[in-house]
Motif scaffolding. Structure first.
Motif, PDB file in Angstrom:
ATOM      1  N   ALA A  13       0.797  -1.348  -0.009  1.00  0.00           N
ATOM      2  CA  ALA A  13       0.129   0.004  -0.020  1.00  0.00           C
ATOM      3  C   ALA A  13       0.847   1.285   0.074  1.00  0.00           C
ATOM      4  O   ALA A  13       0.488   2.323  -0.738  1.00  0.00           O
ATOM      5  N   VAL A  16       1.962   2.439  -3.575  1.00  0.00           N
ATOM      6  CA  VAL A  16       0.782   3.011  -4.100  1.00  0.00           C
ATOM      7  C   VAL A  16       0.596   4.558  -3.746  1.00  0.00           C
ATOM      8  O   VAL A  16       0.554   5.381  -4.649  1.00  0.00           O
ATOM      9  N   GLY A  17       0.843   4.937  -2.451  1.00  0.00           N
ATOM     10  CA  GLY A  17       0.806   6.151  -1.790  1.00  0.00           C
ATOM     11  C   GLY A  17       2.105   7.147  -2.481  1.00  0.00           C
ATOM     12  O   GLY A  17       1.830   8.161  -2.956  1.00  0.00           O
ATOM     13  N   THR A  47      -1.464   3.891   2.383  1.00  0.00           N
ATOM     14  CA  THR A  47      -1.476   4.440   1.334  1.00  0.00           C
ATOM     15  C   THR A  47      -1.536   6.341   1.456  1.00  0.00           C
ATOM     16  O   THR A  47      -0.804   7.103   0.746  1.00  0.00           O
ATOM     17  N   LEU A  58      -4.709   9.831  -5.678  1.00  0.00           N
ATOM     18  CA  LEU A  58      -5.550   8.602  -5.403  1.00  0.00           C
ATOM     19  C   LEU A  58      -7.323   8.391  -5.401  1.00  0.00           C
ATOM     20  O   LEU A  58      -7.608   7.619  -5.699  1.00  0.00           O
TER      21      LEU A  58
END
Length: 240
Positions: A13, A16-17, A47, A58
């Motif tokens: 995660a 992704v952030g 994230t 996001l």
């Protein structure tokens, strides 16, 4: 020019952030995840924390079930690889390849494989180019978000980059402030014995020209006056 960054089966995660943050600083915001490990990866605390303010990226990002879904509408697709494939698209550096497509490709997608396995051969084969970031032969392992940052930077550079505003020059102190500071210095130089008022020669005119060239700011004038005051105080204490 439409640009999409596609992460295939991301498993962390935080990456992704960090990817969202990397895209935002380069002016991109189209992020697609293919079969991420976590269904709620775009809203997980880790994230959002790693996105460091790129929450809007996001919020716009989406997760899809297949690479076909992720590449809908894209006309030029670039894989990212650590090693060249024996079969498939030519392998080149991002800078070399992207300079050739910036003016002709309308919808470009960059593919990044999973953190553990990289990109599968069958996914690389469907791309127009394979991009390999030139790294040290002794240690070529790049974090996913770091690789995204490099490619995003190189693509932004190929597109012309962002205009960097010229530095704002601080305002110079006016002539009256400089003259007042010089009078203060003249007094202090006399008190410390550096300047003989009976034979000043051309010390003060030379200092005047020095500060005219330097164009000190009001803050710098304040500092110089503080130095002059300290010299005067020391001279008075020495005579006491």
């Amino acid at each position: 020019m439409s640009t999409r960054f596609v992460l295939i089966q991301p498993s962390h995660a935080g990456n992704v952030g960090a990817a969202a943050r990397a895209l935002k600083v380069m002016g991109f915001d189209d992020l697609v995840l293919v079969q991420p490990r976590w269904d709620d990866v775009l809203t997980r605390a880790e994230t959002i924390e790693r996105a460091s303010g790129a929450v809007d990226v996001l919020q716009k990002a989406r997760a899809v079930d297949s690479l076909d879904d992720a590449l809908q509408g894209m006309t030029h697709v670039c894989a990212t690889v650590m090693t060249a494939r024996d079969f498939g698209p030519p392998t080149t550096t991002p800078r070399e390849h992207l300079a050739t497509v910036a003016d002709r490709a309308e919808r470009v997608a960059f593919l990044f494989g999973s953190e553990r396995y990289g990109m599968r051969n069958e996914d690389v084969y469907r791309c127009h180019a394979a991009l390999r970031i030139p790294v040290s032969p002794a240690y070529g392992s790049l974090n996913l978000a770091s690789a995204i940052q490099v490619v995003a930077y190189e693509w932004r550079l190929a597109l012309g980059g962002f205009e960097v505003p010229p530095p704002v020059a601080p305002a110079a102190a006016d002539a009256a402030a400089v003259a007042g500071m010089l009078r203060h210095w003249e007094q202090a130089l006399v008190e410390v014995g550096f300047l003989d008022p009976a034979a000043p020669r051309k010390l003060m005119p030379r200092l005047q020209q020095l500060f005219n060239r330097a164009q000190p700011t009001p803050e710098e004038i304040h500092i110089l006056r503080g130095i002059a005051k300290s010299m005067s105080d020391m001279a008075k204490r020495a005579k006491a």
